[in-house]
Design an enzyme around this catalytic site. Structure first.
Site, PDB file in Angstrom:
ATOM      1  N   SER A 139       0.655  -1.205   0.095  1.00  0.00           N
ATOM      2  CA  SER A 139      -0.096  -0.007   0.055  1.00  0.00           C
ATOM      3  C   SER A 139       0.962   1.551  -0.014  1.00  0.00           C
ATOM      4  O   SER A 139       2.149   1.270   0.358  1.00  0.00           O
ATOM      5  CB  SER A 139      -0.862   0.282   1.351  1.00  0.00           C
ATOM      6  OG  SER A 139      -1.511   1.052   1.441  1.00  0.00           O
ATOM      7  N   TYR A 152      -4.351  -0.717   9.992  1.00  0.00           N
ATOM      8  CA  TYR A 152      -3.749  -1.055   8.419  1.00  0.00           C
ATOM      9  C   TYR A 152      -2.607  -0.356   8.194  1.00  0.00           C
ATOM     10  O   TYR A 152      -1.876  -1.176   7.581  1.00  0.00           O
ATOM     11  CB  TYR A 152      -4.931   0.069   7.461  1.00  0.00           C
ATOM     12  CG  TYR A 152      -4.861  -0.405   5.997  1.00  0.00           C
ATOM     13  CD1 TYR A 152      -5.517  -1.610   5.544  1.00  0.00           C
ATOM     14  CD2 TYR A 152      -4.158   0.479   5.225  1.00  0.00           C
ATOM     15  CE1 TYR A 152      -5.427  -1.922   4.299  1.00  0.00           C
ATOM     16  CE2 TYR A 152      -4.209   0.363   3.801  1.00  0.00           C
ATOM     17  CZ  TYR A 152      -4.786  -0.868   3.268  1.00  0.00           C
ATOM     18  OH  TYR A 152      -4.741  -1.063   2.120  1.00  0.00           O
TER      19      TYR A 152
END
Length: 247
Positions: A139, A152
């Site tokens: 990410s 996350y």
């Protein structure tokens, strides 16, 4: 034969029913690979797209929020050549209010299951004295902090670190471990951001390419890292972000 040709190979892709995972699975199929799709829901549309590319799809139902199904998944999948750890979840809240439940749920799915599935598949390769390709879907938050997504960010930063560690341990065994870090893509996960006029404008202003990524934009990177063209690529996290990190 092209160095990018995946004919005769099988790719296990987690979370391939929609979005980025679907695009990766279809891209690999278009390059010649058969697909093993692992997820909680049936990958009906993905199966149709893979069939249209002339390849087969084996669907395995499994919930990767825990490591419990991993041994059965690997056994049911049979021999594979490529593993794409794409399954992931996100929970949002201020760090002052973030719960242990939301922390554990995200870490368990995004990081713990990715490691132990990689371990299980790599053991089959080492046992058969052969190599393989592992691609971890990282990410932008593997590089940046973000806000309101502590678990996350921790999971995706951890996954980038894990990508490098496994590359160090397994490169000598013929196993390539790399990652792809998608930028801002138009998927279900970003629907709220795109619907927010201010956030959408601010995000687009930061992306040199001037647009949100389309899931199909990930396919080329996945094919490259799965192919013989990437034989000497180990431990890299390839950003596919429209130039976001360069800004």
């Amino acid at each position: 034969m092209s160095a990018f040709d995946l004919s005769g190979r099988r790719a296990l892709v987690t979370g391939a029913n929609t979005g980025l995972g679907q695009a990766i699975a279809v891209g690999l199929a278009e390059a010649g690979a058969d697909i093993v799709a692992v997820g909680r829901s049936a990958p009906t549309e993905t199966a149709e797209l893979v069939a249209a590319a002339g390849r087969t799809l084996q669907a395995i139902s499994a919930d990767l929020s825990s490591t419990a199904p991993i041994a059965a998944v690997v056994a049911e999948a049979g021999p594979v050549d490529i593993l794409v750890n794409n399954a992931g979840i996100i929970r949002r809240n201020d760090s002052l209010d973030f719960t242990e439940e939301d922390w554990d749920a995200v870490i368990d799915t995004n990081l713990k299951s990715a490691f132990f599935l990689s371990q299980a598949v790599a053991r089959t390769w080492v046992g058969a004295n052969r190599g393989g390709k592992i691609i971890n879907i990282c990410s932008m938050l593997s590089f940046q902090g973000g806000i309101r997504v502590p678990s996350y960010t921790a999971s995706k930063s951890g996954l980038a670190g894990l990508t490098r560690l496994l590359a160090c341990e397994w490169a000598s065994k013929g196993i390539n471990v790399n990652g792809i870090a998608p930028g801002y893509f138009a998927t279900n996960n970003t629907e709220a951001l795109r619907a927010d006029e201010t956030r959408n404008r601010d995000i687009l202003a930061r992306i040199p390419a001037g647009r949100w990524g389309d899931p199909s934009d990930l396919a080329g990177a996945a094919v490259f890292l799965s192919s013989d063209a990437a034989a000497y690529v180990h431990g890299t996290v390839l950003a596919v972000d429209g130039g976001w990190l360069a800004r």
